[in-house]
Design an enzyme around this catalytic site. Structure first.
Site, PDB file in Angstrom:
ATOM      1  N   ALA A  65       0.864  -1.178   0.000  1.00  0.00           N
ATOM      2  CA  ALA A  65       0.000   0.000   0.000  1.00  0.00           C
ATOM      3  C   ALA A  65       0.900   1.227   0.000  1.00  0.00           C
ATOM      4  O   ALA A  65       2.063   1.157   0.406  1.00  0.00           O
ATOM      5  CB  ALA A  65      -0.898  -0.019   1.228  1.00  0.00           C
ATOM      6  N   GLY A 109       0.837  -5.035   1.107  1.00  0.00           N
ATOM      7  CA  GLY A 109      -0.419  -5.141   0.365  1.00  0.00           C
ATOM      8  C   GLY A 109      -0.229  -5.767  -1.012  1.00  0.00           C
ATOM      9  O   GLY A 109      -1.164  -6.344  -1.562  1.00  0.00           O
ATOM     10  N   GLU A 112      -0.297  -9.385  -0.357  1.00  0.00           N
ATOM     11  CA  GLU A 112      -1.688  -9.730  -0.008  1.00  0.00           C
ATOM     12  C   GLU A 112      -2.568  -9.760  -1.254  1.00  0.00           C
ATOM     13  O   GLU A 112      -3.424 -10.628  -1.402  1.00  0.00           O
ATOM     14  CB  GLU A 112      -2.223  -8.717   1.014  1.00  0.00           C
ATOM     15  N   GLU A 132       5.403  -5.046   7.028  1.00  0.00           N
ATOM     16  CA  GLU A 132       4.690  -3.993   7.777  1.00  0.00           C
ATOM     17  C   GLU A 132       5.253  -3.772   9.171  1.00  0.00           C
ATOM     18  O   GLU A 132       5.234  -2.658   9.701  1.00  0.00           O
ATOM     19  CB  GLU A 132       3.196  -4.337   7.892  1.00  0.00           C
TER      20      GLU A 132
HETATM   21  N1  DAK Z   1       4.599   3.230  -0.721  1.00  0.00           N
HETATM   22  C1  DAK Z   1       4.970   4.406  -1.295  1.00  0.00           C
HETATM   23  N2  DAK Z   1       6.068   4.544  -2.034  1.00  0.00           N
HETATM   24  C2  DAK Z   1       6.856   3.470  -2.201  1.00  0.00           C
HETATM   25  C3  DAK Z   1       6.542   2.211  -1.638  1.00  0.00           C
HETATM   26  C4  DAK Z   1       5.333   2.125  -0.863  1.00  0.00           C
HETATM   27  N3  DAK Z   1       4.907   0.956  -0.324  1.00  0.00           N
HETATM   28  N4  DAK Z   1       7.512   1.336  -1.966  1.00  0.00           N
HETATM   29  C5  DAK Z   1       8.387   2.007  -2.720  1.00  0.00           C
HETATM   30  N5  DAK Z   1       8.007   3.304  -2.868  1.00  0.00           N
HETATM   31  C6  DAK Z   1       8.690   4.365  -3.597  1.00  0.00           C
HETATM   32  C7  DAK Z   1       9.925   4.874  -2.854  1.00  0.00           C
HETATM   33  O1  DAK Z   1       9.543   5.807  -1.875  1.00  0.00           O
HETATM   34  C8  DAK Z   1      10.714   5.483  -3.984  1.00  0.00           C
HETATM   35  O2  DAK Z   1      10.127   6.723  -4.294  1.00  0.00           O
HETATM   36  P1  DAK Z   1      11.077   8.052  -4.512  1.00  0.00           P
HETATM   37  O3  DAK Z   1      11.931   8.133  -3.322  1.00  0.00           O
HETATM   38  O4  DAK Z   1      11.846   7.701  -5.775  1.00  0.00           O
HETATM   39  O5  DAK Z   1      10.106   9.162  -4.691  1.00  0.00           O
HETATM   40  C9  DAK Z   1      10.427   4.550  -5.149  1.00  0.00           C
HETATM   41  O6  DAK Z   1       9.214   3.861  -4.816  1.00  0.00           O
HETATM   42  C10 DAK Z   1      11.526   3.492  -5.367  1.00  0.00           C
HETATM   43  O7  DAK Z   1      11.732   2.835  -4.130  1.00  0.00           O
HETATM   44  P2  DAK Z   1      13.182   2.719  -3.441  1.00  0.00           P
HETATM   45  O8  DAK Z   1      14.048   3.856  -3.817  1.00  0.00           O
HETATM   46  O9  DAK Z   1      12.943   2.473  -1.991  1.00  0.00           O
HETATM   47  O10 DAK Z   1      13.714   1.408  -4.168  1.00  0.00           O
HETATM   48  P3  DAK Z   1      14.723   0.317  -3.595  1.00  0.00           P
HETATM   49  O11 DAK Z   1      15.043  -0.554  -4.740  1.00  0.00           O
HETATM   50  O12 DAK Z   1      15.856   0.954  -2.848  1.00  0.00           O
HETATM   51  O13 DAK Z   1      13.870  -0.516  -2.510  1.00  0.00           O
HETATM   52  C11 DAK Z   1      11.930  -1.700  -1.720  1.00  0.00           C
HETATM   53  C12 DAK Z   1      12.791  -1.258  -2.934  1.00  0.00           C
HETATM   54  C13 DAK Z   1      10.679  -2.368  -2.250  1.00  0.00           C
HETATM   55  C14 DAK Z   1      12.721  -2.710  -0.870  1.00  0.00           C
HETATM   56  C15 DAK Z   1      11.598  -0.440  -0.858  1.00  0.00           C
HETATM   57  O14 DAK Z   1      11.040   0.537  -1.723  1.00  0.00           O
HETATM   58  C16 DAK Z   1      10.627  -0.705   0.251  1.00  0.00           C
HETATM   59  O15 DAK Z   1      10.969  -1.248   1.304  1.00  0.00           O
HETATM   60  N6  DAK Z   1       9.371  -0.288   0.044  1.00  0.00           N
HETATM   61  C17 DAK Z   1       8.336  -0.376   1.089  1.00  0.00           C
HETATM   62  C18 DAK Z   1       7.852  -1.780   1.263  1.00  0.00           C
HETATM   63  C19 DAK Z   1       6.823  -1.866   2.375  1.00  0.00           C
HETATM   64  O16 DAK Z   1       7.066  -1.540   3.534  1.00  0.00           O
HETATM   65  N7  DAK Z   1       5.640  -2.313   2.003  1.00  0.00           N
HETATM   66  C20 DAK Z   1       4.512  -2.473   2.960  1.00  0.00           C
HETATM   67  C21 DAK Z   1       3.723  -1.193   3.046  1.00  0.00           C
HETATM   68  S1  DAK Z   1       2.399  -1.319   4.210  1.00  0.00           S
HETATM   69  C22 DAK Z   1      -5.310  -2.516   4.071  1.00  0.00           C
HETATM   70  C23 DAK Z   1      -4.836  -2.726   2.807  1.00  0.00           C
HETATM   71  C24 DAK Z   1      -3.482  -2.809   2.580  1.00  0.00           C
HETATM   72  C25 DAK Z   1      -2.574  -2.628   3.597  1.00  0.00           C
HETATM   73  C26 DAK Z   1      -3.042  -2.434   4.889  1.00  0.00           C
HETATM   74  C27 DAK Z   1      -4.414  -2.370   5.132  1.00  0.00           C
HETATM   75  N8  DAK Z   1      -6.737  -2.449   4.329  1.00  0.00           N
HETATM   76  C28 DAK Z   1      -7.656  -2.664   3.247  1.00  0.00           C
HETATM   77  C29 DAK Z   1      -7.205  -2.214   5.637  1.00  0.00           C
HETATM   78  C30 DAK Z   1      -1.165  -2.690   3.282  1.00  0.00           C
HETATM   79  C31 DAK Z   1      -0.167  -2.106   3.934  1.00  0.00           C
HETATM   80  C32 DAK Z   1       1.182  -2.104   3.338  1.00  0.00           C
HETATM   81  O17 DAK Z   1       1.421  -2.626   2.266  1.00  0.00           O
END
Ligand code: DAK
Length: 256
Positions: A65, A109, A112, A132
């Protein structure tokens, strides 16, 4: 309707939906989820479509997400808006088979969303995870439930409590994905599978999908009763007669 964050196309009876926000690794923001829900509903009610493929880019199926959008959400507003429910649930209510073709990151997400699909085909570059915990929350779109049912308690605990990623090979060993293919073959192999499924009786596909989901969502005795109730009405369809007649007559069935 033109979309901004997804691309849709059809190939015969197969529809392909591609998540298309490459600059943020297909982070699943509200607009993207709403477009995805809209496209899924459209293809589900389109009689010419029999199977749907959901995919992303080479680098990411979806990195979760959109954290930038989520950052300022608060309770109880999150409980009242579209964040919970409406768009996120649509894959699970889609009647036609949905195949996730996953290349690169499928995190949070994104993982998921892939697990909500009926089958996951992974490129050898795929990486799955529920990270998360590292941003102070837990999976919120079914991850604690679907990952646990797919790979078992101990491994799900390890994944979710540490936030670590698993590569495609480990995901196949752990039964998270149906098959791993070389990245270059991801779409050709997935389309081959989708076309094969699309050639089957739509009503038998629906009953099979519902019955398998019952195994996932109910206890055994209830699931077996559900399967029986789904199996018997198939004997009221022309596809049952055609399928069985074709077998006996040693020809290919016509499920049109
Ligand atoms: N959200 C927003 N931006 C994201 C992102 C994300 N999840 N993942 C990556 N980006 C963005 C980065 O901020 C970066 O943007 P700029 O800085 O260039 O503006 C760009 O994508 C490239 O990412 P990186 O520079 O970080 O790239 P790397 O290769 O260094 O790293 C990575 C890739 C995938 C390991 C890293 O980006 C990362 O850790 N991303 C976050 C992964 C994460 O934590 N995902 C879980 C998020 S929480 C629900 C529904 C859904 C959910 C909850 C409830 N309901 C219906 C109730 C879900 C929650 C989640 O998914």
């Amino acid at each position: 309707m033109p979309y901004e964050m997804i691309v849709t196309e059809t190939d015969g009876a197969v529809a392909v939906i591609r998540l298309n926000r490459p600059e943020s690794l297909n982070a699943l923001c509200d607009q993207l989820m709403s477009e995805l829900a809209d496209a899924l509903r459209g293809f589900d009610s389109d009689k010419s479509i029999r199977c749907i493929v959901l995919t992303g880019s080479d680098r990411a199926f979806a990195a979760g997400a959109d954290i930038k959008e989520m950052q300022n959400r608060s309770w109880p507003e999150t409980g009242l808006d579209d964040f919970i429910g409406k768009s996120w649930e649509v894959v699970t209510t889609t009647l036609k088979p949905v195949i996730a073709a996953v290349s690169g990151y499928a995190l949070g997400g994104g993982c998921e969303l892939a697990m909500m699909c009926d089958i996951i085909i992974a490129a050898d570059t795929a990486k799955f995870g529920q990270p998360e915990i590292a941003i102070g929350v837990i999976p919120g779109a079914g991850g604690t439930q679907r990952l646990t049912r797919a790979i078992g308690k101990s491994k799900a605990m390890e994944m979710i409590l540490t936030g670590r990623m698993m590569d495609a090979e480990e995901a196949e060993r752990a039964n998270l994905v149906a098959r791993v293919v070389p990245a270059a073959d991801l779409m050709p192999e997935t389309m081959k599978l989708a076309r094969r499924i699309a050639g089957m009786s739509p009503v038998a596909l629906l009953q099979a999908k519902r019955s398998i989901n019952a195994a996932f969502e109910t206890m055994l005795a209830e699931g077996v009763r559900y399967e029986r109730a789904s199996f018997l009405p198939l004997f009221g369809t022309p596809h049952q007669r055609e399928g069985m007649a074709a077998f006996i007559e040693k020809r290919k069935p016509d499920f049109s």
